[in-house]
Design a protein around this motif. Sequence first.
Motif, PDB file in Angstrom:
ATOM      1  N   ALA A 171      -2.368 -36.992  -8.801  1.00  0.00           N
ATOM      2  CA  ALA A 171      -1.662 -35.474  -8.454  1.00  0.00           C
ATOM      3  C   ALA A 171      -2.179 -34.463  -7.908  1.00  0.00           C
ATOM      4  O   ALA A 171      -1.879 -33.579  -7.220  1.00  0.00           O
ATOM      5  CB  ALA A 171      -0.836 -34.932  -9.266  1.00  0.00           C
ATOM      6  N   GLU A 172      -3.740 -34.326  -8.386  1.00  0.00           N
ATOM      7  CA  GLU A 172      -4.040 -33.078  -7.866  1.00  0.00           C
ATOM      8  C   GLU A 172      -4.815 -32.693  -6.344  1.00  0.00           C
ATOM      9  O   GLU A 172      -3.879 -32.292  -5.394  1.00  0.00           O
ATOM     10  CB  GLU A 172      -5.592 -32.816  -8.493  1.00  0.00           C
ATOM     11  N   ASP A 173      -4.977 -34.137  -5.837  1.00  0.00           N
ATOM     12  CA  ASP A 173      -4.933 -33.849  -4.196  1.00  0.00           C
ATOM     13  C   ASP A 173      -3.871 -34.389  -3.245  1.00  0.00           C
ATOM     14  O   ASP A 173      -4.222 -33.513  -2.654  1.00  0.00           O
ATOM     15  CB  ASP A 173      -5.831 -35.709  -4.156  1.00  0.00           C
ATOM     16  N   PHE A 174      -2.992 -34.830  -3.928  1.00  0.00           N
ATOM     17  CA  PHE A 174      -1.529 -34.733  -3.250  1.00  0.00           C
ATOM     18  C   PHE A 174      -1.415 -33.588  -3.407  1.00  0.00           C
ATOM     19  O   PHE A 174      -0.569 -32.967  -2.156  1.00  0.00           O
ATOM     20  CB  PHE A 174      -0.455 -35.649  -4.693  1.00  0.00           C
ATOM     21  N   ALA A 175      -1.375 -32.392  -4.389  1.00  0.00           N
ATOM     22  CA  ALA A 175      -1.018 -30.957  -4.215  1.00  0.00           C
ATOM     23  C   ALA A 175      -1.341 -30.184  -3.146  1.00  0.00           C
ATOM     24  O   ALA A 175      -1.083 -30.314  -2.458  1.00  0.00           O
ATOM     25  CB  ALA A 175      -1.408 -30.454  -5.579  1.00  0.00           C
ATOM     26  N   LEU A 176      -3.321 -30.289  -3.150  1.00  0.00           N
ATOM     27  CA  LEU A 176      -3.565 -30.081  -2.070  1.00  0.00           C
ATOM     28  C   LEU A 176      -3.400 -30.317  -0.783  1.00  0.00           C
ATOM     29  O   LEU A 176      -2.883 -29.770   0.482  1.00  0.00           O
ATOM     30  CB  LEU A 176      -5.227 -30.986  -2.244  1.00  0.00           C
ATOM     31  N   ASP A 177      -3.004 -31.542  -0.445  1.00  0.00           N
ATOM     32  CA  ASP A 177      -2.354 -32.160   0.372  1.00  0.00           C
ATOM     33  C   ASP A 177      -1.660 -31.166   1.351  1.00  0.00           C
ATOM     34  O   ASP A 177      -1.519 -31.133   2.543  1.00  0.00           O
ATOM     35  CB  ASP A 177      -2.360 -33.625   0.636  1.00  0.00           C
ATOM     36  N   MET A 178      -0.057 -31.344  -0.004  1.00  0.00           N
ATOM     37  CA  MET A 178       0.737 -30.622   0.726  1.00  0.00           C
ATOM     38  C   MET A 178       0.638 -29.653   0.538  1.00  0.00           C
ATOM     39  O   MET A 178       2.393 -29.064   0.392  1.00  0.00           O
ATOM     40  CB  MET A 178       1.702 -31.598  -0.176  1.00  0.00           C
ATOM     41  N   SER A 179       0.133 -28.286   0.155  1.00  0.00           N
ATOM     42  CA  SER A 179       0.489 -27.302  -0.585  1.00  0.00           C
ATOM     43  C   SER A 179       0.476 -26.629  -1.260  1.00  0.00           C
ATOM     44  O   SER A 179       2.586 -26.189  -1.385  1.00  0.00           O
ATOM     45  CB  SER A 179      -0.415 -26.487   0.805  1.00  0.00           C
ATOM     46  N   ILE A 180       1.295 -27.550  -2.284  1.00  0.00           N
ATOM     47  CA  ILE A 180       1.868 -27.688  -3.461  1.00  0.00           C
ATOM     48  C   ILE A 180       0.999 -27.119  -4.759  1.00  0.00           C
ATOM     49  O   ILE A 180      -0.010 -27.855  -4.525  1.00  0.00           O
ATOM     50  CB  ILE A 180       3.175 -28.586  -3.653  1.00  0.00           C
ATOM     51  N   THR A 181       1.823 -26.695  -5.622  1.00  0.00           N
ATOM     52  CA  THR A 181       1.140 -25.998  -6.769  1.00  0.00           C
ATOM     53  C   THR A 181       1.732 -27.261  -7.802  1.00  0.00           C
ATOM     54  O   THR A 181       2.964 -26.857  -8.290  1.00  0.00           O
ATOM     55  CB  THR A 181       1.158 -24.531  -7.255  1.00  0.00           C
ATOM     56  N   ARG A 182       1.279 -27.640  -9.090  1.00  0.00           N
ATOM     57  CA  ARG A 182       1.060 -28.542  -9.863  1.00  0.00           C
ATOM     58  C   ARG A 182       2.125 -27.042 -10.517  1.00  0.00           C
ATOM     59  O   ARG A 182       1.711 -26.565 -11.668  1.00  0.00           O
ATOM     60  CB  ARG A 182       0.569 -28.883 -10.522  1.00  0.00           C
ATOM     61  N   THR A 183       3.202 -27.663 -11.523  1.00  0.00           N
ATOM     62  CA  THR A 183       3.889 -26.858 -12.454  1.00  0.00           C
ATOM     63  C   THR A 183       4.180 -27.690 -13.693  1.00  0.00           C
ATOM     64  O   THR A 183       3.748 -29.288 -13.344  1.00  0.00           O
ATOM     65  CB  THR A 183       5.595 -26.398 -12.144  1.00  0.00           C
ATOM     66  N   PRO A 184       3.885 -27.186 -14.904  1.00  0.00           N
ATOM     67  CA  PRO A 184       4.511 -28.106 -16.329  1.00  0.00           C
ATOM     68  C   PRO A 184       5.539 -29.551 -16.073  1.00  0.00           C
ATOM     69  O   PRO A 184       5.604 -30.073 -16.013  1.00  0.00           O
ATOM     70  CB  PRO A 184       4.740 -26.952 -17.316  1.00  0.00           C
ATOM     71  N   SER A 185       6.618 -29.047 -14.908  1.00  0.00           N
ATOM     72  CA  SER A 185       7.743 -29.802 -14.647  1.00  0.00           C
ATOM     73  C   SER A 185       7.619 -30.903 -13.995  1.00  0.00           C
ATOM     74  O   SER A 185       8.345 -32.061 -14.442  1.00  0.00           O
ATOM     75  CB  SER A 185       9.035 -29.192 -14.976  1.00  0.00           C
ATOM     76  N   LEU A 186       6.262 -30.860 -13.308  1.00  0.00           N
ATOM     77  CA  LEU A 186       5.796 -31.843 -12.352  1.00  0.00           C
ATOM     78  C   LEU A 186       7.545 -32.404 -11.727  1.00  0.00           C
ATOM     79  O   LEU A 186       7.089 -33.490 -10.665  1.00  0.00           O
ATOM     80  CB  LEU A 186       5.654 -33.264 -12.681  1.00  0.00           C
ATOM     81  N   MET A 187       8.154 -31.633 -10.472  1.00  0.00           N
ATOM     82  CA  MET A 187       9.506 -31.687 -10.013  1.00  0.00           C
ATOM     83  C   MET A 187       9.068 -31.590  -8.829  1.00  0.00           C
ATOM     84  O   MET A 187       9.463 -32.851  -8.049  1.00  0.00           O
ATOM     85  CB  MET A 187       9.849 -30.666 -10.626  1.00  0.00           C
ATOM     86  N   GLU A 188       7.668 -31.106  -8.320  1.00  0.00           N
ATOM     87  CA  GLU A 188       6.948 -31.393  -7.097  1.00  0.00           C
ATOM     88  C   GLU A 188       6.643 -32.244  -6.764  1.00  0.00           C
ATOM     89  O   GLU A 188       6.495 -33.149  -5.627  1.00  0.00           O
ATOM     90  CB  GLU A 188       6.069 -30.105  -6.822  1.00  0.00           C
ATOM     91  N   PHE A 189       6.306 -33.596  -7.872  1.00  0.00           N
ATOM     92  CA  PHE A 189       5.800 -35.059  -7.363  1.00  0.00           C
ATOM     93  C   PHE A 189       7.057 -35.877  -8.043  1.00  0.00           C
ATOM     94  O   PHE A 189       6.468 -37.058  -7.860  1.00  0.00           O
ATOM     95  CB  PHE A 189       4.925 -34.655  -8.897  1.00  0.00           C
ATOM     96  N   LEU A 190       8.332 -35.541  -8.190  1.00  0.00           N
ATOM     97  CA  LEU A 190       9.153 -37.035  -8.269  1.00  0.00           C
ATOM     98  C   LEU A 190       9.239 -37.601  -7.019  1.00  0.00           C
ATOM     99  O   LEU A 190       9.156 -38.670  -7.701  1.00  0.00           O
ATOM    100  CB  LEU A 190      10.505 -35.502  -8.725  1.00  0.00           C
ATOM    101  N   TYR A 191       9.479 -37.076  -5.947  1.00  0.00           N
ATOM    102  CA  TYR A 191       9.373 -38.242  -4.991  1.00  0.00           C
ATOM    103  C   TYR A 191       7.947 -38.790  -4.639  1.00  0.00           C
ATOM    104  O   TYR A 191       8.435 -40.422  -4.421  1.00  0.00           O
ATOM    105  CB  TYR A 191       9.906 -37.496  -3.235  1.00  0.00           C
ATOM    106  N   ALA A 192       6.948 -38.736  -4.848  1.00  0.00           N
ATOM    107  CA  ALA A 192       5.834 -39.117  -4.607  1.00  0.00           C
ATOM    108  C   ALA A 192       5.599 -40.177  -6.057  1.00  0.00           C
ATOM    109  O   ALA A 192       5.713 -41.514  -5.752  1.00  0.00           O
ATOM    110  CB  ALA A 192       4.891 -38.801  -4.884  1.00  0.00           C
TER     111      ALA A 192
END
Length: 319
Positions: A171-192
């Motif tokens: 998740a951390e590298d994926f967030a870096l690559d996508m320029s997104i920030t990890r949030t407590p809900s983890l919604m930003e990683f749902l698709y991946a």
Amino acid sequence: MAAKNVLRRAMLYVPGSSQRFLDKSRSLNVDCIAYDLEDSVTPNRKAEARSLVRKALDLDTPGGVKERAVRINSVGSGLALADLQELAKSQNLTTLVVPKVESASDLTFISDVLAHTRSTQMQPHSHNGSETKGGTQIGVLALIESARSLSNLQEICRATPHMLQGLVFAAEDFALDMSITRTPSLMEFLYARQMIATAARAHNLPSTLDLVTTAFKSEADQETLVNECEQGKGMGYNGKQCIHPSQVQTVQRIFSPSPQEVEWAVRITIAQKRAEEQGKGAWAMDGKMIDAPVEGKARAVVAKAELCGFEVAELREKY
Ligand code: 1VU
């Protein structure tokens, strides 16, 4: 494909340049440890870490470690070849964790290097083309860490079917690559996360390891860990990466069937035999309809429970 029945509920990273962590890991009770040569090791200590990890592979693990994997450096870093050459000196190398797998060629590179190492060590060629070291098949877990990696998931899964045993989400590298920030809900990683779990299933890969929970000290962190485990399990993951020993027990408990689930599953497998004798394809238990997919789920729970050490035979006698 190897290791159908392998259990990797928790995979604990152990920094390869830390003798203290390497020593500690021998006493732990964990399904899988991954000695790390990548991100937890600074560039100036890579050579030292390779040598420490190779030596660690040759020691016993009295605590109950079931599998020892090694996370090498990515193919793109230019360091993977040196990692593999050092690790090949150990007879106990069985599993590699390969970071930043971006395309099929990253995995075919690993496969080619292992095959070359095998041929120079005069190992007999296996019939199915698997990569062997000292007669042992070497499995690979591929880390999916970027948008490109996710886009190439199907070709990655198809590249080395004799070697690939699972997918791991970073998740951390994926967030870096996508320029997104990890949030407590983890919604930003749902698709991946869903893509990865689904691709692993589609390609019959035994292991899917979910993201790391980075906070590990407080009681609130344990609660976060429980929630993230349950969310990942709900998406189809069958294990999770850990960074601290305090996470292992919780992760392994949640990625095991609960005692209630096992009891439910055993009751169904027993009742199903009777229903079959009576010519019933659909029947009822506890007021709920049971049919073929539910029976299939129950059989899968029983198989997993046996793998996790439940006394299933005793339960069968009870019913
Ligand atoms: O007191 P003891 O020495 O007997 O035991 C300590 C410590 O040695 C041990 N411990 C570990 N043992 C093996 N593997 C570990 N990963 C590990 N972590 C700790 O447990 C006892 C208690 O330790 P602590 O609470 O005092 O923890 P520290 O402050 O010493 O260490 C915390 C960190 C986070 C630095 C440590 O746990 C660690 O380095 N974890 C792994 C980090 C890592 O590998 N990161 C890269 C992989 S994650 C990733 O790439 C995402 C895909």
